[in-house]
Scaffold this active site. Structure first.
Site, PDB file in Angstrom:
ATOM      1  N   ASN B 393       0.825  -1.198   0.000  1.00 43.37           N
ATOM      2  CA  ASN B 393       0.000   0.000   0.000  1.00 43.37           C
ATOM      3  C   ASN B 393       0.867   1.258   0.000  1.00 43.37           C
ATOM      4  O   ASN B 393       0.985   1.950  -1.009  1.00 43.37           O
ATOM      5  CB  ASN B 393      -0.952  -0.020   1.204  1.00 43.37           C
ATOM      6  CG  ASN B 393      -1.972   1.084   1.157  1.00 43.37           C
ATOM      7  OD1 ASN B 393      -1.837   2.029   0.389  1.00 43.37           O
ATOM      8  ND2 ASN B 393      -2.990   0.983   1.980  1.00 43.37           N
ATOM      9  N   ASP B 394       1.516   1.504   1.116  1.00 42.01           N
ATOM     10  CA  ASP B 394       2.270   2.758   1.222  1.00 42.01           C
ATOM     11  C   ASP B 394       3.418   2.865   0.215  1.00 42.01           C
ATOM     12  O   ASP B 394       3.770   3.954  -0.213  1.00 42.01           O
ATOM     13  CB  ASP B 394       2.817   2.908   2.649  1.00 42.01           C
ATOM     14  CG  ASP B 394       1.677   3.043   3.657  1.00 42.01           C
ATOM     15  OD1 ASP B 394       0.609   3.561   3.275  1.00 42.01           O
ATOM     16  OD2 ASP B 394       1.856   2.619   4.815  1.00 42.01           O
ATOM     17  N   VAL B 395       3.994   1.731  -0.174  1.00 37.95           N
ATOM     18  CA  VAL B 395       5.138   1.789  -1.091  1.00 37.95           C
ATOM     19  C   VAL B 395       4.718   2.056  -2.533  1.00 37.95           C
ATOM     20  O   VAL B 395       5.560   2.210  -3.403  1.00 37.95           O
ATOM     21  CB  VAL B 395       5.999   0.502  -1.029  1.00 37.95           C
ATOM     22  CG1 VAL B 395       6.616   0.335   0.344  1.00 37.95           C
ATOM     23  CG2 VAL B 395       5.223  -0.724  -1.431  1.00 37.95           C
ATOM     24  N   VAL B 396       3.410   2.118  -2.790  1.00 35.16           N
ATOM     25  CA  VAL B 396       2.939   2.454  -4.138  1.00 35.16           C
ATOM     26  C   VAL B 396       2.037   3.684  -4.088  1.00 35.16           C
ATOM     27  O   VAL B 396       1.201   3.884  -4.956  1.00 35.16           O
ATOM     28  CB  VAL B 396       2.175   1.275  -4.795  1.00 35.16           C
ATOM     29  CG1 VAL B 396       3.127   0.134  -5.093  1.00 35.16           C
ATOM     30  CG2 VAL B 396       1.037   0.795  -3.910  1.00 35.16           C
ATOM     31  N   ALA B 434       0.536   3.506   7.499  1.00 35.79           N
ATOM     32  CA  ALA B 434       0.729   4.926   7.715  1.00 35.79           C
ATOM     33  C   ALA B 434      -0.594   5.627   8.010  1.00 35.79           C
ATOM     34  O   ALA B 434      -0.614   6.775   8.416  1.00 35.79           O
ATOM     35  CB  ALA B 434       1.394   5.551   6.499  1.00 35.79           C
TER      36      ALA B 434
END
Lengths: 103, 467
Positions: B393-396, B434
């Protein structure tokens, strides 16, 4: 300050060792590919099991009737050994999986 | 004389084994040999410790051999039995035990000192207290990290308002009491060292408490570095150069990994330690409500994948949770059989430990040239037909690129939205660790496929097979 000067002068070799090992450590390990982050961490973790050496020395020098030291020393050796043995075996298992893929 | 020489030689070779082994561990072709050589170094060191000349020592070999046998069997079995998906937990536990060993050593040394069986100057006391403090943090910190990884503890339930202030105060008090102890020496009484020890153990817990989720790789490598440093400090207690070298090497490697992980998120270590995610950048854009996500049917997804030229799979922690790595590989095989070029994009902090995804995919027999790192993946993405996001999620999150108000602004991410199509596998619309919205889900090119990752992928496999 006088104590510090004295400490520095008498432990000079130790201080050299400390500094060079830090530099060596950074040099040896920098530029690790992502794929090896986990095995490297796990292998390094196994190396930190070297604390077992201290536990062994402690048990060896304990008096045979000093059960407090002996029992805690025993515990220390067990803990260090689990860390070292388990660490190396688990790292080997991971690396074995990487190996297989190369063929 | 000769006896002494052989013992010292064994220690020296042990230290060389550690350095050389770690060196070989940093290249894929020699890694396994490196691990073996480091293990050999450990063996030599233990033998040297067993036979090092000690005047008037009782030796108590029975105790030592018994303990070594117990430790070796427990460690071996645990390492052999653990599932690959539980690897971060296992590494955490082992790491914690190393720290615990240092705590035990420091405890016994203090006991001997207070009972007049050991003479110590201020320097000696400082070293013992350092061993105690660092070892305790490595121990309880790793245990909490284990509990978090195992899902026994909810990240958000172990923190409270002002946690960081309490943490810093506790550290200050612990160090302050430690300094007092060093100055007072034996005069301080036996209560003080016990209080310092207990405070240090509590601090270890409390220090890891606010750090969680995506920051786990950072804290795990940091704790790894701590356990190395505690071993090095213990080496100073016993005047043992080998322990010093081994411990410092681990400390250095742990530090490097920690820095690498922090860089991968473009955040400072301090920021990670105070659990900065989700607490800063309150101006982050909230979903405006009129945005709608577009779902895709299983059949459409299967067709899109099967008839594409190139596909990229982006795994995240969700892949590990669902243990979907093998199904992932199945899809990969089916697509490859139809001539689709399948690659995997690995973000450096995907998962819960450094290199987590690499280990999982290796377990599923994915050849490692198929795994692209952040840079390679980003340059390949614009020419990729379809991206499948599995539990990341957060890394994209595109907000890291274009929303200065977002807490993750500036973190390098996988620019999946540059690919022609994106399919996101997700359990629900819940935000990632996050706690921020991911505009990617509302992007024109994004289609959602809701459900458990493994379930969805299994259905997808079945669907592709019917084509």
């Amino acid at each position: 300050m006088e104590t510090f000067y004295q400490f520095f002068n008498t432990n000079l070799i130790l201080i050299y060792l400390l500094i060079f090992t830090i530099i060596l450590g950074f040099e040896v390990i920098s530029k690790v590919p992502t794929i090896l982050h986990t095995p490297l961490m796990s292998g390094a973790n196994a190396v930190s099991g070297v604390v077992i050496v201290g536990a062994i020395l402690l048990v060896r020098e304990s008096a045979p009737d000093d059960y407090f030291s002996l029992i805690l020393g025993f515990l220390g050796v067990v803990l260090g050994m689990v860390n070292a043995a388990g660490g190396f075996v688990v790292t080997d298992r991971m690396l074995e999986m990487f190996k297989k893929k190369k063929k | 004389m000769a006896y002494n020489f052989y013992v010292n030689l064994a220690y020296l070779l042990g230290a060389v084994g550690f350095v050389w082994g770690l060196r070989l561990l940093s290249s894929p072709d020699s890694a396994r040999r490196g691990n073996f050589i480091a293990g050999l170094g450990m063996g030599l060191s233990i033998i040297a410790a067993l036979f090092a000349p000690m005047e008037g020592a009782a030796n108590n070999y029975g105790w030592i051999v018994g303990a070594m046998a117990v430790g070796a069997i427990v460690g071996y079995l645990a390492a052999k039995k653990v599932k690959m998906t539980a690897m971060p937990q296992m590494v955490s536990i082992f790491n914690g035990l190393g720290g615990a060993c240092a705590v035990v050593l420091a405890g016994v040394e203090l006991y001997l000192f207070y009972h007049g069986k050991r003479m110590l100057d201020t320097g000696g006391l400082v070293i013992i207290l350092l061993t105690l403090l660092i070892g305790a943090v490595a121990f309880t910190g790793s245990m909490l990290a284990y509990a978090k990884l195992e899902g026994l503890v909810d990240d958000r339930k172990v923190t409270f308002r002002g946690h960081n202030i309490v943490n810093n105060l506790m550290l200050l008090v612990t160090v302050g009491l430690g300094v007092w102890l060093c100055v007072e020496g034996k005069e301080s009484g036996t209560t003080l060292p016990i209080v310092v020890g207990i405070l240090a153990l509590i601090y270890g817990f409390s220090f890891v408490a606010p750090i969680g989720g995506a920051d786990m790789p950072v804290v795990i490598s940091l704790l790894n570095s701590f356990s190395g440093l505690s071993a090095a400090a213990a080496g100073l207690i016993y005047g043992n150069n080998l322990m010093l070298v081994g411990g410092i090497l681990v400390g250095a490697s742990g530090t490097i990994l920690t820095v690498l992980m922090c860089n991968a998120m473009n955040r400072s270590l301090l920021n990670v330690l105070i659990g900065g995610f989700g607490t800063s950048g309150t101006s982050a854009a909230k979903a405006t409500g009129d945005q709608v996500v577009k779902e895709v049917t299983m059949n459409d997804a299967a067709i899109q994948l099967y008839y594409s030229q190139s596909a990229m799979i982006v795994p995240g922690y969700g892949l590990a949770v669902a243990q979907a790595q093998k199904v992932c590989k199945e899809i990969d095989d089916l697509l490859e059989a139809n001539g689709v070029d399948v690659k995997y994009a690995i973000h450096p902090v995907a998962g819960r430990m450094p290199g987590h995804m690499n280990v999982l995919l290796a377990e599923a027999d994915v050849p490692y040239p198929k795994l692209l790192d952040l840079e390679d993946a980003n340059s390949a993405l614009p020419n990729t037909d379809i991206v499948v996001i599995v539990g990341a999620n957060d890394v994209v999150n595109p907000a890291a690129e274009d929303d200065p108000g977002s807490p993750i602004y500036g973190m390098p991410v996988l620019k999946v939205w540059e690919a022609k199509n994106v399919i996101v596998l997700k359990r629900s619309m819940r935000s990632g660790y996050a706690g921020i919205e991911n505009p990617l889900f509302f992007h024109d090119r994004t289609r959602m496929l809701f459900g458990d990752a493994k379930d969805t992928l299994t259905k997808l496999v079945a669907e592709i097979k019917t084509l």
